[in-house]
Write a protein that holds these residues in place. Structure first.
Motif, mmCIF file in Angstrom:
data_model
loop_
_atom_site.group_PDB
_atom_site.id
_atom_site.type_symbol
_atom_site.label_atom_id
_atom_site.label_comp_id
_atom_site.label_asym_id
_atom_site.label_seq_id
_atom_site.Cartn_x
_atom_site.Cartn_y
_atom_site.Cartn_z
ATOM 1 N N HIS A 1 85.702 83.766 20.214
ATOM 2 C CA HIS A 1 86.812 83.766 21.172
ATOM 3 C C HIS A 1 86.356 84.210 22.563
ATOM 4 O O HIS A 1 86.770 83.637 23.567
ATOM 5 C CB HIS A 1 87.944 84.685 20.699
ATOM 6 C CG HIS A 1 88.879 84.037 19.722
ATOM 7 N ND1 HIS A 1 89.489 82.837 19.960
ATOM 8 C CD2 HIS A 1 89.324 84.437 18.502
ATOM 9 C CE1 HIS A 1 90.275 82.520 18.925
ATOM 10 N NE2 HIS A 1 90.183 83.477 18.023
ATOM 11 N N GLY B 1 97.580 84.859 16.514
ATOM 12 C CA GLY B 1 96.252 84.841 15.930
ATOM 13 C C GLY B 1 95.436 85.837 16.712
ATOM 14 O O GLY B 1 95.984 86.562 17.558
ATOM 15 N N CYS B 2 94.142 85.870 16.484
ATOM 16 C CA CYS B 2 93.320 86.861 17.178
ATOM 17 C C CYS B 2 93.433 86.721 18.688
ATOM 18 O O CYS B 2 93.316 87.695 19.411
ATOM 19 C CB CYS B 2 91.864 86.739 16.741
ATOM 20 S SG CYS B 2 91.599 87.439 15.105
ATOM 21 N N HIS C 1 104.117 81.669 16.362
ATOM 22 C CA HIS C 1 102.993 81.151 15.578
ATOM 23 C C HIS C 1 103.087 79.622 15.408
ATOM 24 O O HIS C 1 104.016 79.125 14.769
ATOM 25 C CB HIS C 1 103.020 81.838 14.206
ATOM 26 C CG HIS C 1 101.752 81.737 13.426
ATOM 27 N ND1 HIS C 1 100.544 81.361 13.962
ATOM 28 C CD2 HIS C 1 101.506 81.986 12.112
ATOM 29 C CE1 HIS C 1 99.614 81.384 13.010
ATOM 30 N NE2 HIS C 1 100.171 81.758 11.881
ATOM 31 N N GLY D 1 94.271 78.988 17.361
ATOM 32 C CA GLY D 1 93.393 79.067 16.201
ATOM 33 C C GLY D 1 93.725 77.974 15.192
ATOM 34 O O GLY D 1 94.671 77.207 15.376
ATOM 35 N N ASP E 1 97.052 78.601 13.310
ATOM 36 C CA ASP E 1 98.136 78.343 14.252
ATOM 37 C C ASP E 1 98.337 76.842 14.448
ATOM 38 O O ASP E 1 99.444 76.327 14.349
ATOM 39 C CB ASP E 1 97.779 79.010 15.588
ATOM 40 C CG ASP E 1 98.949 79.102 16.540
ATOM 41 O OD1 ASP E 1 99.762 80.025 16.397
ATOM 42 O OD2 ASP E 1 99.043 78.241 17.429
ATOM 43 N N ASN F 1 87.770 78.636 13.277
ATOM 44 C CA ASN F 1 86.820 79.515 12.582
ATOM 45 C C ASN F 1 87.005 79.455 11.072
ATOM 46 O O ASN F 1 86.514 80.295 10.334
ATOM 47 C CB ASN F 1 86.915 80.954 13.107
ATOM 48 C CG ASN F 1 88.332 81.510 12.972
ATOM 49 O OD1 ASN F 1 89.167 80.945 12.261
ATOM 50 N ND2 ASN F 1 88.599 82.609 13.643
ATOM 51 N N ILE G 1 89.248 80.224 9.120
ATOM 52 C CA ILE G 1 89.826 81.382 8.428
ATOM 53 C C ILE G 1 90.935 81.981 9.287
ATOM 54 O O ILE G 1 91.011 81.687 10.485
ATOM 55 C CB ILE G 1 88.706 82.430 8.156
ATOM 56 C CG1 ILE G 1 89.048 83.294 6.942
ATOM 57 C CG2 ILE G 1 88.426 83.290 9.394
ATOM 58 C CD1 ILE G 1 87.840 83.969 6.332
ATOM 59 N N TYR G 2 91.811 82.772 8.642
ATOM 60 C CA TYR G 2 92.804 83.526 9.401
ATOM 61 C C TYR G 2 92.171 84.848 9.800
ATOM 62 O O TYR G 2 92.072 85.758 8.984
ATOM 63 C CB TYR G 2 94.050 83.810 8.548
ATOM 64 C CG TYR G 2 94.966 82.623 8.335
ATOM 65 C CD1 TYR G 2 94.550 81.332 8.635
ATOM 66 C CD2 TYR G 2 96.255 82.793 7.842
ATOM 67 C CE1 TYR G 2 95.396 80.251 8.449
ATOM 68 C CE2 TYR G 2 97.102 81.714 7.651
ATOM 69 C CZ TYR G 2 96.671 80.454 7.959
ATOM 70 O OH TYR G 2 97.506 79.393 7.770
ATOM 71 N N GLY G 3 91.722 84.944 11.027
ATOM 72 C CA GLY G 3 91.051 86.159 11.466
ATOM 73 C C GLY G 3 92.017 87.330 11.580
ATOM 74 O O GLY G 3 91.819 88.400 11.002
ATOM 75 N N MET G 4 93.106 87.104 12.290
ATOM 76 C CA MET G 4 93.968 88.222 12.656
ATOM 77 C C MET G 4 94.576 88.960 11.470
ATOM 78 O O MET G 4 94.685 90.174 11.465
ATOM 79 C CB MET G 4 95.098 87.735 13.553
ATOM 80 C CG MET G 4 95.860 88.882 14.165
ATOM 81 S SD MET G 4 97.368 88.327 14.903
ATOM 82 C CE MET G 4 97.552 89.520 16.201
ATOM 83 N N THR G 5 94.965 88.203 10.465
ATOM 84 C CA THR G 5 95.673 88.830 9.343
ATOM 85 C C THR G 5 94.717 89.337 8.268
ATOM 86 O O THR G 5 95.147 89.787 7.217
ATOM 87 C CB THR G 5 96.693 87.860 8.729
ATOM 88 O OG1 THR G 5 96.126 86.542 8.759
ATOM 89 C CG2 THR G 5 97.985 87.850 9.513
ATOM 90 N N GLU H 1 113.958 81.986 14.707
ATOM 91 C CA GLU H 1 112.732 82.705 15.080
ATOM 92 C C GLU H 1 112.543 82.608 16.594
ATOM 93 O O GLU H 1 112.243 83.594 17.274
ATOM 94 C CB GLU H 1 111.515 82.114 14.374
ATOM 95 C CG GLU H 1 110.240 82.880 14.703
ATOM 96 C CD GLU H 1 108.948 82.108 14.435
ATOM 97 O OE1 GLU H 1 107.935 82.736 14.153
ATOM 98 O OE2 GLU H 1 108.962 80.859 14.515
#
Ligand SMILES: Cc1ncc(C[n+]2csc(CCOP(=O)(O)OP(=O)(O)O)c2C)c(N)n1
Lengths: 269, 362
Positions: free
Chosen positions: A36, A63-64, A81, A105, A108, A134, A136-140, B90
């Motif tokens: 990022h 996301g991140c 999101h 991301g 997203d 990437n 993958i789900y980075g943030m979560t 939302e």
């Protein structure tokens, strides 16, 4: 050799590189090895070099990179999101002389926001999409993304992604390239200086296309997530080269300008 | 006096939006309100006023388009009916959190689920109690005529920008589909860039210029204490709106011994019920909330000192009645009547329900 003081070296005429003025002084929250940071830098440099700070609206995702607005000194809208392309659609249509880009991301853009990105691209919105994939789900915390490769372990596919259980990895960029509204689709990476230079060129082209009003520009950046992948930054780059690039090969998928048989023109005639 | 026309409620929303100088409409078709976007598309306002009209891929997209447009300081709106509003919530929560002004229209139909396409008032809770996640409110205007469909477009936008809050026109299938005489507003030009700078220049994302900090339209703060502070600010704004913006109408309340409380098309029906009951010698009045949030609680509390009982009449299983009860606070009996699921009650049915409740039946 005579003593050289550091202050004698730091002179304007010796300057070979400086941080883009569009980048703020805020400390980035990204993990070591994350793509990022470099991707932000490239977008910032393009905005600075094109001189479009006053006319650029960025849409940050969930996301991140949700906090991207802390790092680029431009006006930002923070989207729900997956919905960044919907925000961008309205912002661009209501302010057609502005430069509008989304930064998203893969969770997203390719999972929760599939409808919004497909339809924004299909309408040929004159926006630029920066898609940081990437896998993958980075943030979560490293859960499976639609782009996660077969066999790749994640927090929600701890034994590796299995097609029968989780479905197949989604090549959304190939899908986007089919759409007549899209002017430019490319897949880049930022893991080496050479790759970053190419990616920057692509981003610049994406922004320049907005001036030409020829449809959506979509720039995927195949990226690493050292934390999510549980690999060192160096090992992440190696793993990306070996596995990600095989499934997500780098290069242009569509360039309506280069290709005079462009679908876009065909459809609007 | 403005131009007089015979129009459907839904059509007038479209007409009023163009005439008010709205910048953008984003929507998705759903009965019983599709005429709104159909009218806009037929009028082609992008060729006259420059208004953007776009059929979005879903209500989820529509509401997020509003976020994008509202953040630019533009006057943007959407319309839908019940299931579509559910999908939007939302986004409404994000708009409220980011303090972005916009106009929403819900032409309510019977539910739950896919329900029916006939009129209903069963989205009252959703509209007035936040609806989406988090502590938030939006301004809710309840038109009882085609004229008010026209008037509330302008009022809705004005209040939205005055308080930086979404406004909702809570209509229903009766008002949306019925034709009435309406005095349409005169044409106003859309805001120029300079006007937008004057009105929203302190927050709108119109591009960061040298003389100001960057603007960020966001509802996020990762620090709980800061988010609490933001919530305090929102709550203070809501109290201010409750103080300034309550609107209601009274019908024969001066000497009333009983009170009907009804909004929207149900209030139109109840006017007739009041007349019928008065013909029988029973002194009944009607209070019609025009804003259902903020709710005319204070006036209802005052009337609780005057009347012997209140009947909340709404096309739902009993939603607004809760607000009436809260206002009355146990002082006098409060009851509810209404047909629902898409059925519209008749004035006679209201009379019957009233007599049963307060006069020992018959
Ligand atoms: C409606 C909704 N669902 C789920 C979430 C939780 N969530 C936050 S970020 C995220 C995934 C982001 O992953 P990606 O888009 O790949 O970006 P990255 O963090 O890897 O850069 C999820 C599921 C949310 N914020 N909102």
């Amino acid at each position: 050799m005579a003593d050289i003081e550091i202050k004698d070296i730091i002179k304007k005429e010796n300057l070979v590189y400086s941080k883009s003025k569009i980048l703020t002084d805020n400390e980035m929250h990204y993990c070591p090895g994350c793509s990022h940071g470099t991707s932000h830098k490239l977008v910032a440099e393009v905005i600075e070099e094109m001189g479009i700070q006053e006319k650029t609206i960025g849409i940050s995702p969930v996301g991140c990179s949700v906090l991207a607005y802390n790092y680029l000194d431009i006006d930002w809208q923070q989207a729900a999101h997956g919905r960044a392309p919907a925000l961008a659609t309205a912002a661009k249509r209501l302010m057609p002389d502005h430069f509008v880009f989304t930064y998203q991301g893969d969770g997203d853009l390719a999972s929760i926001g599939t409808a919004e990105i497909l339809h924004a691209c299909n309408r040929g919105e004159n926006i630029t999409v920066i898609f940081v994939n990437n896998a993958i789900y980075g943030m979560t915390g490293g859960q499976m993304a639609p782009t996660t490769l077969i066999g790749m372990p994640t927090a929600t596919s701890p034994y590796g992604r299995e097609a029968a259980l989780h479905g197949f990895p989604l090549k959304i960029t190939e899908l986007i390239a089919q759409l007549p509204g899209v002017a430019y689709v490319t897949r880049q990476s930022v893991h080496t200086p050479a790759a970053a230079r190419k990616a920057k060129k692509a981003i610049r082209k994406g922004f320049e296309n907005q001036e030409k009003k020829i449809g959506t520009s979509f720039i995927e950046i195949v990226s690493t997530c050292s934390s999510g992948w549980k690999l060192s930054p160096v090992a992440s780059n190696q793993w990306m080269e070996e596995h990600m690039f095989k499934f997500y090969p780098l290069g242009d998928l569509k360039d309506a300008e280069r290709d005079n048989e462009a679908d876009y023109k065909k459809y609007i005639e | 006096m403005g131009e007089l026309k015979l129009m459907k409620g839904n059509e007038v929303i479209a007409e009023a939006a163009i005439r008010y100088g709205a910048d953008g409409y984003f929507g998705y078709p759903i009965t019983p309100q599709s005429e709104i976007m159909e009218t806009l598309m037929a009028q082609k306002p992008w060729e006259t006023t420059g208004m953007v009209v776009l059929q979005a891929e879903s209500e989820v997209a529509s509401i997020n388009m509003l976020y994008g447009g509202a953040a630019c300081g533009k006057r943007v709106m959407t319309s839908s009916s019940s299931p579509g509003l559910s999908l939007m919530l939302e986004g409404v929560s994000y708009l409220a959190g980011a303090e972005l002004p916009c106009l929403l229209v819900n032409v309510v139909r019977g539910g739950p689920g896919l329900g029916t396409i006939q009129p209903s008032q069963a989205d009252y809770f959703q509209a007035t109690k936040g609806g989406g996640h988090g502590d938030y409110q939006i301004i809710v205007l309840a038109p009882a005529s085609v004229q008010e469909m026209n008037d509330f477009v302008g009022l809705g936008f004005d209040l939205a920008f005055k308080y930086r809050i979404p406004s909702l026109i809570l209509s229903d299938g009766v008002i949306g589909q019925m034709m009435e005489k309406v005095e349409v507003s005169d044409y106003k030009p859309r805001w120029t860039d300079e006007e937008i700078q004057k009105i929203s220049g302190s927050w709108a994302t119109t591009g960061k210029t040298k003389n100001r900090e960057r603007h960020i339209a966001t509802s996020l703060d990762l620090q709980a204490e800061k988010m609490e502070e933001h919530n305090h600010k929102l709550q203070a704004k809501y109290r201010e709106i409750e103080k300034n913006e309550v609107r209601y109408e009274e019908f024969q309340t001066d000497d009333a011994e009983y009170l009907l409380v009804a909004y929207g098309s149900s209030a139109r029906i109840c006017q007739k019920s009041v007349t019928l009951l008065r013909q029988k010698g029973i002194k009944v009045g009607l209070l019609r909330p025009i804003t259902v949030w903020p709710f005319p609680s204070q006036r209802i509390a005052e009337l609780a000192n005057q009347v012997k009982g209140m009947l909340a009449v709404e096309m739902s299983a009993g939603q607004m009645v809760m607000d009436v009860k809260l206002a009355v606070n146990g002082k006098i009996p409060v009851s509810h009547f209404g047909r629902y699921g898409g059925v519209v009650h008749s004035p006679g049915e209201v009379v019957e329900a009233f007599e049963k409740q307060f006069l020992g039946g018959k």
